[in-house]
Design an enzyme around this catalytic site. Structure first.
Site, PDB file in Angstrom:
ATOM      1  N   ARG A 120     -32.889  22.709  28.317  1.00 44.14           N
ATOM      2  CA  ARG A 120     -31.650  22.878  29.065  1.00 44.14           C
ATOM      3  C   ARG A 120     -31.796  22.285  30.476  1.00 44.14           C
ATOM      4  O   ARG A 120     -32.658  22.711  31.245  1.00 44.14           O
ATOM      5  CB  ARG A 120     -31.312  24.369  29.142  1.00 44.14           C
ATOM      6  CG  ARG A 120     -29.937  24.642  29.659  1.00 44.14           C
ATOM      7  CD  ARG A 120     -29.426  25.954  29.163  1.00 44.14           C
ATOM      8  NE  ARG A 120     -30.010  27.111  29.834  1.00 44.14           N
ATOM      9  CZ  ARG A 120     -29.620  28.353  29.613  1.00 44.14           C
ATOM     10  NH1 ARG A 120     -28.676  28.603  28.738  1.00 44.14           N
ATOM     11  NH2 ARG A 120     -30.181  29.360  30.250  1.00 44.14           N
ATOM     12  N   ARG A 152     -32.477  25.047  35.498  1.00 41.34           N
ATOM     13  CA  ARG A 152     -32.273  26.329  36.177  1.00 41.34           C
ATOM     14  C   ARG A 152     -33.636  26.869  36.546  1.00 41.34           C
ATOM     15  O   ARG A 152     -34.553  26.815  35.728  1.00 41.34           O
ATOM     16  CB  ARG A 152     -31.580  27.307  35.209  1.00 41.34           C
ATOM     17  CG  ARG A 152     -30.111  27.102  35.123  1.00 41.34           C
ATOM     18  CD  ARG A 152     -29.466  27.963  34.063  1.00 41.34           C
ATOM     19  NE  ARG A 152     -29.878  29.356  34.059  1.00 41.34           N
ATOM     20  CZ  ARG A 152     -29.281  30.281  33.310  1.00 41.34           C
ATOM     21  NH1 ARG A 152     -28.254  29.951  32.545  1.00 41.34           N
ATOM     22  NH2 ARG A 152     -29.698  31.527  33.329  1.00 41.34           N
ATOM     23  N   ARG A 164     -36.282  38.088  31.171  1.00 40.82           N
ATOM     24  CA  ARG A 164     -34.859  38.036  30.807  1.00 40.82           C
ATOM     25  C   ARG A 164     -34.661  38.532  29.376  1.00 40.82           C
ATOM     26  O   ARG A 164     -33.706  39.249  29.087  1.00 40.82           O
ATOM     27  CB  ARG A 164     -34.323  36.607  30.999  1.00 40.82           C
ATOM     28  CG  ARG A 164     -34.180  36.242  32.473  1.00 40.82           C
ATOM     29  CD  ARG A 164     -34.072  34.754  32.711  1.00 40.82           C
ATOM     30  NE  ARG A 164     -32.954  34.160  32.014  1.00 40.82           N
ATOM     31  CZ  ARG A 164     -32.913  32.876  31.635  1.00 40.82           C
ATOM     32  NH1 ARG A 164     -33.928  32.073  31.874  1.00 40.82           N
ATOM     33  NH2 ARG A 164     -31.867  32.418  31.021  1.00 40.82           N
TER      34      ARG A 164
HETATM   35  P1  AMP Z   1     -26.875  33.808  32.748  1.00 41.94           P
HETATM   36  O1  AMP Z   1     -26.403  32.514  33.342  1.00 41.94           O
HETATM   37  O2  AMP Z   1     -25.792  34.539  32.037  1.00 41.94           O
HETATM   38  O3  AMP Z   1     -28.116  33.619  31.917  1.00 41.94           O
HETATM   39  O4  AMP Z   1     -27.297  34.741  33.984  1.00 41.94           O
HETATM   40  C1  AMP Z   1     -28.351  34.365  34.841  1.00 41.94           C
HETATM   41  C2  AMP Z   1     -28.874  35.591  35.561  1.00 41.94           C
HETATM   42  O5  AMP Z   1     -27.855  36.133  36.419  1.00 41.94           O
HETATM   43  C3  AMP Z   1     -29.281  36.741  34.659  1.00 41.94           C
HETATM   44  O6  AMP Z   1     -30.606  36.599  34.164  1.00 41.94           O
HETATM   45  C4  AMP Z   1     -29.149  37.934  35.587  1.00 41.94           C
HETATM   46  O7  AMP Z   1     -30.264  38.062  36.435  1.00 41.94           O
HETATM   47  C5  AMP Z   1     -27.939  37.551  36.442  1.00 41.94           C
HETATM   48  N1  AMP Z   1     -26.713  38.104  35.830  1.00 41.94           N
HETATM   49  C6  AMP Z   1     -25.729  37.418  35.206  1.00 41.94           C
HETATM   50  N2  AMP Z   1     -24.784  38.249  34.756  1.00 41.94           N
HETATM   51  C7  AMP Z   1     -25.174  39.503  35.099  1.00 41.94           C
HETATM   52  C8  AMP Z   1     -24.647  40.795  34.891  1.00 41.94           C
HETATM   53  N3  AMP Z   1     -23.511  40.987  34.206  1.00 41.94           N
HETATM   54  N4  AMP Z   1     -25.327  41.839  35.394  1.00 41.94           N
HETATM   55  C9  AMP Z   1     -26.459  41.677  36.083  1.00 41.94           C
HETATM   56  N5  AMP Z   1     -27.029  40.491  36.283  1.00 41.94           N
HETATM   57  C10 AMP Z   1     -26.406  39.404  35.807  1.00 41.94           C
END
Ligand code: AMP
Length: 209
Positions: A120, A152, A164
């Protein structure tokens, strides 16, 4: 219409949710994108969220996350939520804000997810995203401008990826039971080719006619 996407890291919600949003004329709302853009814009809350939480593979606190989503949702008619809710407290808060029409859960084996995360990347100059299904010709290099691709920073470290997954297993996965009880959960095999996954999503939501 409000649709929620759930998946472990690399499960495909970031690919499928925007596509569905375009098709149904709703907004794609990704909390991960919000956190990353706040960080890139040097927003103090965005820097705190990165340094103390998402940059380490931890979930950001509900006290930060829920108000961000509440504010965005108040401006929208319909939304496809990508990455929210991620725990029971967030799901309960969301139920107080809106009526959730459908929940799509993309399951994926950890092995496939890790393979996907490894590919990615995006070119910030051309706005092209790369992945397992469309790898760059030369790893780390944009096919179009030959510039360096960005990963990322939470995808680039094995220990953070493991965190994660752990957060998904211990917190987010509980939402499957929460939404199963509500009767609006659609479970899709996210290991398949992304086109096939999308077809399954449309069929599950009865949007394939
Ligand atoms: P993602 O892009 O959805 O993989 O999100 C990246 C990171 O942002 C996650 O690993 C969390 O640390 C944080 N994050 C995103 N959405 C949430 C959420 N709803 N609650 C808490 N942390 C979040």
């Amino acid at each position: 219409m409000i649709v929620v996407f759930l998946s472990p890291p690399g499960g495909g919600k970031g690919t499928q949710a925007p596509r569905l949003a375009r098709q149904i004329g709703a907004e794609h709302l990704s909390t991960g994108v919000i956190f990353r853009s706040m960080y890139e814009a040097n927003d103090p809350l965005g820097i705190k969220a990165h340094d103390e939480y998402w940059g380490k593979g931890q979930l950001c606190p509900d006290g930060i996350t829920i108000p961000l989503v509440e504010k965005k949702l108040a401006e929208l008619e319909g939304a496809v939520l990508d990455g929210f809710p991620r725990n029971i407290a967030q799901a309960e808060a969301l139920d107080r804000m809106v009526k959730v029409d459908a929940v799509v859960s993309l399951s994926i084996t950890e092995q496939t997810a890790l393979e996907r995360l490894g590919y990615r990347a995006e070119c910030k100059a051309c706005n092209i995203t790369y992945g397992l299904a469309n790898k760059p010709l030369n790893k780390g290099e944009c096919n179009s401008c030959h510039g360096q691709l960005n990963m990322r920073n939470d995808d680039a470290d094995a220990a953070i990826i493991r965190q994660r997954f752990e957060q998904y297993e211990t917190k987010t996965k509980l939402l499957l039971e929460y939404y199963r009880k509500n009767g609006n959960l659609h479970e899709i095999d996210g290991n398949q080719d992304p086109e096939r996954v999308y077809v399954d999503i449309l069929r599950a939501l009865r949007l394939d006619a």
